[in-house]
Design a protein around this motif. Structure first.
Motif, PDB file in Angstrom:
ATOM      1  N   LEU A 136      25.293  15.511 -23.715  1.00  0.00           N
ATOM      2  CA  LEU A 136      25.635  14.939 -25.018  1.00  0.00           C
ATOM      3  C   LEU A 136      25.212  13.491 -25.101  1.00  0.00           C
ATOM      4  CD1 LEU A 136      29.187  16.322 -25.851  1.00  0.00           C
ATOM      5  CD2 LEU A 136      26.997  17.441 -25.882  1.00  0.00           C
ATOM      6  N   LEU A 137      25.498  12.725 -24.029  1.00  0.00           N
ATOM      7  CA  LEU A 137      25.150  11.300 -24.040  1.00  0.00           C
ATOM      8  C   LEU A 137      23.643  11.121 -24.146  1.00  0.00           C
ATOM      9  CD1 LEU A 137      27.487   9.613 -21.469  1.00  0.00           C
ATOM     10  CD2 LEU A 137      27.224   9.045 -23.859  1.00  0.00           C
ATOM     11  N   LEU A 138      22.919  11.919 -23.365  1.00  0.00           N
ATOM     12  CA  LEU A 138      21.459  11.831 -23.410  1.00  0.00           C
ATOM     13  C   LEU A 138      20.952  12.183 -24.798  1.00  0.00           C
ATOM     14  CD1 LEU A 138      19.975  13.285 -20.147  1.00  0.00           C
ATOM     15  CD2 LEU A 138      19.887  10.973 -21.009  1.00  0.00           C
ATOM     16  N   LEU A 150      26.535   6.836 -32.021  1.00  0.00           N
ATOM     17  CA  LEU A 150      27.985   6.729 -32.214  1.00  0.00           C
ATOM     18  C   LEU A 150      28.673   8.004 -31.763  1.00  0.00           C
ATOM     19  CD1 LEU A 150      28.296   4.962 -35.650  1.00  0.00           C
ATOM     20  CD2 LEU A 150      29.170   4.172 -33.486  1.00  0.00           C
ATOM     21  N   GLY A 151      28.078   9.133 -32.109  1.00  0.00           N
ATOM     22  CA  GLY A 151      28.663  10.409 -31.711  1.00  0.00           C
ATOM     23  C   GLY A 151      28.726  10.527 -30.205  1.00  0.00           C
ATOM     24  N   ALA A 152      27.654  10.090 -29.530  1.00  0.00           N
ATOM     25  CA  ALA A 152      27.609  10.180 -28.076  1.00  0.00           C
ATOM     26  C   ALA A 152      28.653   9.268 -27.449  1.00  0.00           C
ATOM     27  CB  ALA A 152      26.213   9.817 -27.588  1.00  0.00           C
ATOM     28  N   MET A 153      28.795   8.050 -28.019  1.00  0.00           N
ATOM     29  CA  MET A 153      29.797   7.126 -27.491  1.00  0.00           C
ATOM     30  C   MET A 153      31.188   7.719 -27.633  1.00  0.00           C
ATOM     31  SD  MET A 153      28.632   4.449 -26.171  1.00  0.00           S
ATOM     32  CE  MET A 153      27.286   5.362 -25.492  1.00  0.00           C
ATOM     33  N   VAL A 228      27.720  13.021 -39.635  1.00  0.00           N
ATOM     34  CA  VAL A 228      26.710  14.057 -39.836  1.00  0.00           C
ATOM     35  C   VAL A 228      26.317  14.749 -38.518  1.00  0.00           C
ATOM     36  CG1 VAL A 228      25.761  13.399 -42.033  1.00  0.00           C
ATOM     37  CG2 VAL A 228      24.984  12.201 -40.033  1.00  0.00           C
ATOM     38  N   GLN A 229      27.311  15.391 -37.880  1.00  0.00           N
ATOM     39  CA  GLN A 229      27.121  16.147 -36.645  1.00  0.00           C
ATOM     40  C   GLN A 229      26.908  15.295 -35.399  1.00  0.00           C
ATOM     41  OE1 GLN A 229      27.225  19.669 -36.072  1.00  0.00           O
ATOM     42  NE2 GLN A 229      28.187  19.648 -38.059  1.00  0.00           N
ATOM     43  N   GLY A 230      27.101  13.979 -35.529  1.00  0.00           N
ATOM     44  CA  GLY A 230      27.113  13.123 -34.347  1.00  0.00           C
ATOM     45  C   GLY A 230      25.866  13.230 -33.503  1.00  0.00           C
ATOM     46  N   PHE A 231      26.041  13.546 -32.214  1.00  0.00           N
ATOM     47  CA  PHE A 231      24.903  13.535 -31.296  1.00  0.00           C
ATOM     48  C   PHE A 231      23.852  14.568 -31.663  1.00  0.00           C
ATOM     49  CE2 PHE A 231      28.083  16.393 -29.689  1.00  0.00           C
ATOM     50  CZ  PHE A 231      27.360  17.509 -29.354  1.00  0.00           C
ATOM     51  N   GLN A 232      24.177  15.523 -32.539  1.00  0.00           N
ATOM     52  CA  GLN A 232      23.186  16.548 -32.887  1.00  0.00           C
ATOM     53  C   GLN A 232      22.419  16.202 -34.156  1.00  0.00           C
ATOM     54  OE1 GLN A 232      25.432  20.045 -33.556  1.00  0.00           O
ATOM     55  NE2 GLN A 232      26.561  19.922 -31.655  1.00  0.00           N
ATOM     56  N   PHE A 240      19.065  22.646 -31.844  1.00  0.00           N
ATOM     57  CA  PHE A 240      20.400  22.572 -32.433  1.00  0.00           C
ATOM     58  C   PHE A 240      21.182  23.828 -32.070  1.00  0.00           C
ATOM     59  CE2 PHE A 240      23.121  23.727 -36.026  1.00  0.00           C
ATOM     60  CZ  PHE A 240      23.991  22.660 -36.002  1.00  0.00           C
ATOM     61  N   GLY A 241      20.488  24.965 -32.129  1.00  0.00           N
ATOM     62  CA  GLY A 241      21.115  26.229 -31.767  1.00  0.00           C
ATOM     63  C   GLY A 241      21.632  26.217 -30.340  1.00  0.00           C
ATOM     64  N   SER A 242      20.908  25.528 -29.444  1.00  0.00           N
ATOM     65  CA  SER A 242      21.355  25.476 -28.054  1.00  0.00           C
ATOM     66  C   SER A 242      22.675  24.747 -27.941  1.00  0.00           C
ATOM     67  CB  SER A 242      20.320  24.749 -27.191  1.00  0.00           C
ATOM     68  OG  SER A 242      19.042  25.086 -27.577  1.00  0.00           O
ATOM     69  N   PHE A 243      22.824  23.665 -28.711  1.00  0.00           N
ATOM     70  CA  PHE A 243      24.100  22.942 -28.681  1.00  0.00           C
ATOM     71  C   PHE A 243      25.225  23.835 -29.172  1.00  0.00           C
ATOM     72  CE2 PHE A 243      21.674  18.867 -28.768  1.00  0.00           C
ATOM     73  CZ  PHE A 243      22.194  18.387 -27.599  1.00  0.00           C
ATOM     74  N   LEU A 244      24.921  24.604 -30.209  1.00  0.00           N
ATOM     75  CA  LEU A 244      25.916  25.505 -30.762  1.00  0.00           C
ATOM     76  C   LEU A 244      26.296  26.548 -29.725  1.00  0.00           C
ATOM     77  CD1 LEU A 244      26.938  25.240 -33.632  1.00  0.00           C
ATOM     78  CD2 LEU A 244      25.565  27.211 -34.234  1.00  0.00           C
TER      79      LEU A 244
END
Lengths: 331, 191
Positions: A136-138, A150-153, A228-232, A240-244
């Motif tokens: 997520l951070l990456l 911001l989402g990652a933080m 808006v979905q943060g880190f994605q 995106f599907g992989s994150f899901l």
């Protein structure tokens, strides 16, 4: 017993076959989960949910995947290409690795119904579930976008806040069972499931589980309304599907760990071949709780998330561990 | 009755009608935080979960639109209809253009023509040679219905009128006389 020692070793062929089977099984469950979640949330909101693709909307995941695959593969100009590409992979990898230790049954006919039984079970789980946050951070950092960052933080802060209480919640069970190995913990629940003596621990684990899997009401890293979905944000198509996929996988894994530690794993009435069915039934009912909570609770504010984590969960978990330690020693 | 003058007024308080007993204290909720706060939060969470679970038991309330249609009330003002006499089959419209005159959106066009006694179209002296309603301009106010002296035009129950071209929304007399292909469901009593 050595650290990291594996209690029970099978031949390589058996290992490969069962890894593939568990892998395929869970990957088939994930798309079903997505449609079940959407249908259930629909019902919770007094509507039908998806019902256009196929009978009753059961083909919806296929349509979704088809749409995602058809998307243009896009990368923002100031993204760091390599990291941007491997981040979703890392997140999925973490889900799969943690999946390996969830026991679906005891050793039957010389084959353990689990990926591996490591004697450091809990530590393995924490090591590899935290691994997801590197992804997520990456993802957030390599996207080169302020919303992603911001989402990652937020997800990093969230992980730190909840990982601690999650670990302490499991520590109570570990002390009662006297083992870190998943199979021994399940076997120790023969007389009574740990959800009864460790009820506080169970609650803390589940609440931290919501935070760990970025599920509502703790879905701050992806807060679609403000981030808006943060880190994605910058991810599209199958990335995106992989994150899901990873999110649902993690939900499955956290439910699996909760079942192993608190709900008696494969314990249940019926012959031994029903064991995996019991595990899956328990996991699915916990996932139902996840969806139920998502349909019910609004997202908490960031400071509420932090104060809940540090001021409520952590002291409560510590107290739980202390009381358990005293009782285990005295009794 | 003598109007009360300001000069006679003695009570100049800003709230002359408020007696002490009319003052209502503001009801405040319990203070947040602490152990009672946590207890309440837990209880309220369970109450929320119960509420959403109740929705599953009650079942969906949505209407699956293209297959199911929302029933309309009997007085719903939908697409216009022109009528014929049921016995003779003659058109009720006599081409008086009162509907066009009443129309605030100016969307009705009527061109009247003398009736041929051998081959009557309407019961009156004249009939509407051209009767067009431009539904892209119509505001469905129903004034045409009110203006019509022969009840020849009424507002029907049709509400599915979208189309791809503006010109397709100009409904001619034949289209208005015809029955709509799909009947719009009517609301039953008390629904």
């Amino acid at each position: 017993m050595l650290l990291g020692e594996v209690d029970f070793v099978e031949s390589t062929g058996v290992m490969v076959v069962k890894s593939v089977l568990i892998f395929i099984g869970v990957f088939l469950i994930v798309p079903v989960l997505t449609v079940v979640e959407r249908k259930l949330i629909g019902r919770f909101q007094a509507r039908y949910g998806p019902n256009r693709v196929g009978p009753g909307g059961v083909m919806q995941p296929l349509a979704d995947v088809g749409k995602l695959l058809g998307k243009q593969v896009f990368r923002p100009e100031n993204a760091i290409a390599f990291l941007y590409a491997i981040a979703p992979g890392l997140v999925i990898l973490s889900g799969i690795l943690t999946l390996a230790i969830i026991p679906f049954g005891n050793v039957e006919d010389g084959v353990g119904l689990y990926g591996i039984d490591v004697s450091i079970g809990v530590l393995y789980f924490f090591a590899f579930s935290s691994f997801a946050f590197y992804g997520l951070l990456l993802a957030g950092w390599a996207s080169g976008s302020k919303y992603s960052f911001l989402g990652a933080m937020r997800s990093a802060a969230q992980l730190i806040s909840y990982e601690v209480s999650m670990g302490l919640a499991l520590l109570g069970v570990v002390m009662m069972a006297g083992s870190l190995s998943m199979t021994s913990i399940v076997e120790a629940q023969g007389s009574i499931w740990y959800v009864v003596p460790q009820f506080v621990g169970f609650l803390i684990f589940m609440i931290s589980g919501f935070a760990e899997t970025n599920r509502s009401p703790f879905d701050l890293p992806e807060a679609d309304a403000e981030l808006v979905q943060g880190f994605q944000t910058e991810y599209g198509g199958m990335r995106f599907g992989s994150f899901l996929l990873a999110e649902y996988l993690e939900m499955f894994v956290v439910s699996g760990i909760a079942v192993t530690f608190f709900l008696g794993g494969w314990m249940g009435p019926g012959p031994p071949w029903l064991d995996p069915v019991w595990v899956v039934v328990k996991i699915l009912s916990l996932i139902f709780v996840f969806i139920w909570v998502r349909a019910t609770l609004p997202r908490v504010r960031y400071d509420q998330l932090m104060s809940l984590g540090w001021k409520v969960m952590l002291p409560l978990a510590t107290l739980n561990v202390l009381v358990t330690a005293i009782l285990v020693t005295v009794l | 009755m003598e109007a009360k003058l300001n000069a006679d007024k003695t009570d100049w308080s800003p709230f002359p009608y408020l007696d002490d007993q009319d003052v209502i204290s503001v009801q405040r909720g319990p203070e947040p935080g602490g152990l009672p706060g946590a207890y309440r939060a837990f209880g309220e969470t369970l109450r929320g979960l119960k509420t959403t679970f109740g929705r599953i038991i009650e079942g969906p309330v949505t209407i699956q639109y293209p297959e199911e249609k929302t029933p309309v009330y009997p007085r719903f003002r939908g697409r216009h209809k022109l009528h014929r006499f049921e016995d003779t089959g003659l058109e009720k419209c006599v081409g008086c253009s009162l509907c066009a005159a009443a129309c605030p959106a100016d969307c009705i066009r009527v061109v009247a023509e003398e009736n041929d006694p051998e081959n009557r179209v309407s019961a009156g002296e004249r009939f509407a040679e051209v009767y067009e309603i431009n539904l892209s301009r119509c505001i469905f106010c129903g004034y045409c219905e009110v203006a019509c002296p022969f009840d020849a035009i009424t507002m029907g129950h049709d509400y599915e009128m979208s189309d791809y071209n503006r010109s397709d929304l100009i409904f001619t007399k034949e289209m208005l006389l015809a029955e709509p292909i799909d009947r719009t469901p009517l609301r039953s009593e008390g629904e």
